[in-house]
Every structure is written in structure tokens, then in C-alpha cells.
Scaffold this motif. Structure first.
Motif, PDB file in Angstrom:
ATOM      1  N   GLY A 104       0.841  -1.192   0.000  1.00  0.00           N
ATOM      2  CA  GLY A 104       0.000   0.000   0.000  1.00  0.00           C
ATOM      3  C   GLY A 104       0.880   1.247   0.000  1.00  0.00           C
ATOM      4  N   LEU A 105       0.397   2.281  -0.641  1.00  0.00           N
ATOM      5  CA  LEU A 105       1.150   3.539  -0.639  1.00  0.00           C
ATOM      6  C   LEU A 105       0.198   4.705  -0.455  1.00  0.00           C
ATOM      7  N   ARG A 106       0.561   5.595   0.407  1.00  0.00           N
ATOM      8  CA  ARG A 106      -0.177   6.854   0.534  1.00  0.00           C
ATOM      9  C   ARG A 106       0.811   7.998   0.410  1.00  0.00           C
ATOM     10  N   CYS A 150       4.532   3.677   3.029  1.00  0.00           N
ATOM     11  CA  CYS A 150       4.318   2.388   2.384  1.00  0.00           C
ATOM     12  C   CYS A 150       3.902   1.373   3.449  1.00  0.00           C
ATOM     13  N   THR A 151       2.822   0.646   3.212  1.00  0.00           N
ATOM     14  CA  THR A 151       2.392  -0.386   4.159  1.00  0.00           C
ATOM     15  C   THR A 151       2.383  -1.742   3.472  1.00  0.00           C
ATOM     16  N   GLY A 152       2.444  -2.769   4.290  1.00  0.00           N
ATOM     17  CA  GLY A 152       2.424  -4.127   3.768  1.00  0.00           C
ATOM     18  C   GLY A 152       3.709  -4.847   4.122  1.00  0.00           C
ATOM     19  N   PRO A 153       3.930  -6.004   3.530  1.00  0.00           N
ATOM     20  CA  PRO A 153       3.100  -6.648   2.515  1.00  0.00           C
ATOM     21  C   PRO A 153       1.767  -7.176   3.047  1.00  0.00           C
ATOM     22  N   TRP A 154       0.736  -6.934   2.248  1.00  0.00           N
ATOM     23  CA  TRP A 154      -0.608  -7.414   2.546  1.00  0.00           C
ATOM     24  C   TRP A 154      -0.934  -8.588   1.622  1.00  0.00           C
ATOM     25  N   PRO A 155      -1.908  -9.392   2.042  1.00  0.00           N
ATOM     26  CA  PRO A 155      -2.476 -10.342   1.070  1.00  0.00           C
ATOM     27  C   PRO A 155      -3.063  -9.518  -0.089  1.00  0.00           C
TER      28      PRO A 155
END
Lengths: 116, 237
Positions: free
Chosen positions: B111-113, B220-225
Motif C-alpha cells: 500500500g502507498l499513501r 508504504c504499508t504491507g506486505p498485505w495479502p
């Protein structure tokens, strides 16, 4: 604070070990100290200078995905989509700021199904 | 009376890690239909979505699985009446599930914001003063016009940022979902489908971009499914 245990599994990932938390735990998870969010959510801030912001963003990203995306099935299920969307909005509002979370802890009615 | 709570879809051959627990500590098991399996647990009632622990228990179960196999994450709160309903679901969506499992194999979601820095969301340049005095109606319309103008201004700048992101990240990702925003906090939100082996390059590219962007900070978030990249939606689209 939290009874929701977290442990490192063999590959370094965190694994849940079936804990439960008291009502209102969402707000406490957002409070200071060791929280669920810190234990379970990962953010790599590239040039962020605000850890609280990182935590909120990570939770928002989780909610954006787990409540809005993924395999979505409808039909003869007992899933109530409307309620989920409603609470999603509530959670987002709550996560928008810790200050807001404090307000909502004082007025949990904001989560009520009758609120829009 | 128990119902069946769904976490994820995977291939039968991957099995389940021992002692994996889900919501309320319930044991996870597989319900299978040919080569496909749904990861489920018994649940007494639909989980209360107001409780973060249920959400996190769902997420942690899926992330634990994700570490060792490709999974299609199911949206939180999906409850079926019994195992027969689960098998029927697997049969009904078999092609879509199998295609997704092949397409998403070896990939994670990041994810990116891009968040405006405090001075990043500066208002649009002022326009020459409109003649005063204005009537109340005119003042209202003028106010609305300013708001729209500001939104357009933010959107234009968000567009520029999303184009820079695209140019830098596109070679490193398999797929992307990018949304430009027009609010004063967020410029761009995005989800990227990235091969596991490319996570490092992706992050380092973001690091380089961060040095370039003065008006936004990148988170940056994750790694996510791969939540944002499954194709099976409510009506089988």
C-alpha cells in the motif's frame, strides 16, 4: 494493556493466539504504549517523522482492504454488507485522529447501527 | 448452531499449518472442492465488526497462510450457513478462483499513501478580488467556487504526483490501483501488486522518490495479502 497475544512464529511473522479483548479495545489499541497495531501492523515510513501517523495509516490501510476488498460474496449468506460499510465509516472516522478516538471512546453510540 | 466463517481461498495441496487459530481462537480447517479449498472456522454468530480483535484475528490468519502459499483473501465478515454452501461457492467460482491463484502466485500487495506535507496542500493562488459588496447568494456561490477551485488545484497536483509514481514504479510492479484524491491530507492512495522478490527494489525506488518529492511524504504499508487484486466480487464479475 492488551490480552491479545502476539508471538513470533518460526518464519518471523506474527501469529495470533486466540485472545479476546474487552469492548472499547479499538480505542485502546490506538492509545499509547504497546498496542495491537504496533504488534501486528507494518508500515515502512520512508520519510515520515510521526510514528502515530504511521500507525494510523497502517490501520487505515488494513481496514480499507479487509472491509472493502478481497473476495466478496453475496447471496444466501448471513453477511450484512450494509452494517459493515457503516462500521467501516465509523472506524475510519475513529482512526482519522487519536484525538477523535478519545472523543469516540467517550461516546460509543457513534458506532450504533442507527447512526449514519 | 454453528455457521462457517471464511478467511481465504487456496489450493488443497498446500494444506494448513498446524494449530492455526482464527476468530475467537477457533481452529482453522479446510473445506475442499476438487483442487480448491476454503480456509474456514466455525463461528457462533457473525463477528462484530466493531471489535478490532476479530478483524486482526482474520488478518493474522490470512497473513500466516500468505507466508507459505498463495491465498485469495476473503473480505472480513463473510459467513456461510454450512460446509455445503462453502463447497457450492467453490464450485461456482472455480474458474475465477483458479485463475486468480495462478495470477497472484508469488505476489504480495503493498500500500502507498502520498500525504501532503503541512505546506504541501497550500491553497490555489488567489484570484483577483471580486467586486464587493456581494449579496448573500453571490457570496455563497463565490465560496462554493473557491472550494471547487481548491479541489481542482489539489487534483491537478495529485495527478502530477501519480504520474511521477507511475513512471518510477511501473517497471517494478505487476499491477497497480491508483486513486488520486482532492483533499487537504492525501494526494494519492495506491495499491501495488509486487512479486516477493521485488519488494526491496520497490521500497528503494520509493526511497529515491521521497527524496524528490518535497510536498508529499510517502508511506508504504504491507506486505498485505492481495486484497485489491482478486477478481471475484459480489455478483461474480
Amino acid at each position: 494493556m492488551t490480552e491479545f497475544k502476539s508471538q513470533d512464529s518460526g518464519d518471523g511473522r506474527r501469529a495470533a493466539s486466540g485472545g479476546t479483548m474487552p469492548p472499547g479495545s479499538l480505542a485502546s489499541a490506538l492509545g499509547s504504549g504497546e498496542s495491537i497495531a504496533q504488534k501486528t501492523l507494518r508500515t515502512s515510513a520512508l520519510n515520515a517523522d510521526d510514528p502515530a501517523l504511521e500507525k494510523r495509516v497502517s490501520l487505515l490501510d488494513l481496514l480499507d482492504r479487509i472491509l472493502q476488498k478481497g473476495v466478496v460474496i453475496q447471496g444466501d449468506l448471513t453477511l450484512s454488507v450494509a452494517d459493515i460499510d457503516l462500521v467501516y465509516v465509523g472506524l475510519r472516522v475513529l482512526l482519522t485522529s487519536v484525538e477523535q478516538a478519545e472523543k469516540m471512546r467517550a461516546s460509543p453510540v457513534l458506532f450504533g447501527a442507527s447512526e449514519k | 448452531m454453528y455457521a462457517v466463517y471464511l478467511y481465504a481461498i487456496q489450493l488443497v495441496k498446500h494444506g494448513l499449518p498446524a494449530d492455526l487459530a482464527g476468530i475467537d481462537g477457533a481452529a482453522l480447517r479446510l473445506v475442499q472442492c476438487d483442487e480448491l479449498a476454503a480456509v474456514v472456522s466455525e463461528i457462533q454468530q457473525a463477528p462484530d465488526v466493531r471489535e478490532l480483535p476479530a478483524i486482526l484475528a482474520h488478518e493474522l490468519a490470512v497473513e500466516t497462510l500468505m507466508a507459505s502459499r498463495c491465498v485469495l483473501p476473503v473480505r472480513f465478515g463473510t459467513v456461510l450457513s454450512d460446509e455445503r454452501a462453502v463447497r457450492s461457492l467453490l464450485a461456482h467460482h472455480e474458474l475465477a478462483f483458479r485463475t486468480d491463484l495462478t495470477r497472484l502466485d508469488g505476489c504480495v500487495e503493498l500500500g502507498l499513501r502520498a500525504l501532503w506535507r503541512s505546506d504541501g496542500a497550500a491553497p490555489a493562488p488567489a484570484e483577483p478580488d471580486v467586486p464587493s459588496p456581494l449579496s448573500a447568494g453571490r457570496r455563497y456561490l463565490e465560496g462554493r467556487r473557491q472550494v471547487l477551485r481548491q479541489e481542482q488545484h489539489l487534483l491537478a497536483r495529485a495527478t502530477a504526483i501519480s504520474e511521477q509514481l507511475h513512471a518510477a514504479l511501473d517497471p517494478l510492479v505487476r499491477a497497480a490501483v491508483v486513486r488520486r484524491c482532492r483533499d487537504a491530507q492525501t494526494a494519492v492512495t495506491a495499491s501495488y501488486l509486487v512479486e516477493r522478490g521485488d519488494i526491496g527494489s520497490f521500497r528503494s525506488a520509493l526511497g529515491d522518490l521521497s527524496a524528490v518529492f518535497s510536498e508529499v511524504q510517502l508511506l508504504c504499508t504491507g506486505p498485505w495479502p492481495p486484497y485489491s487484486f482478486v477478481s471475484t466480487r459480489s455478483d461474480g464479475q
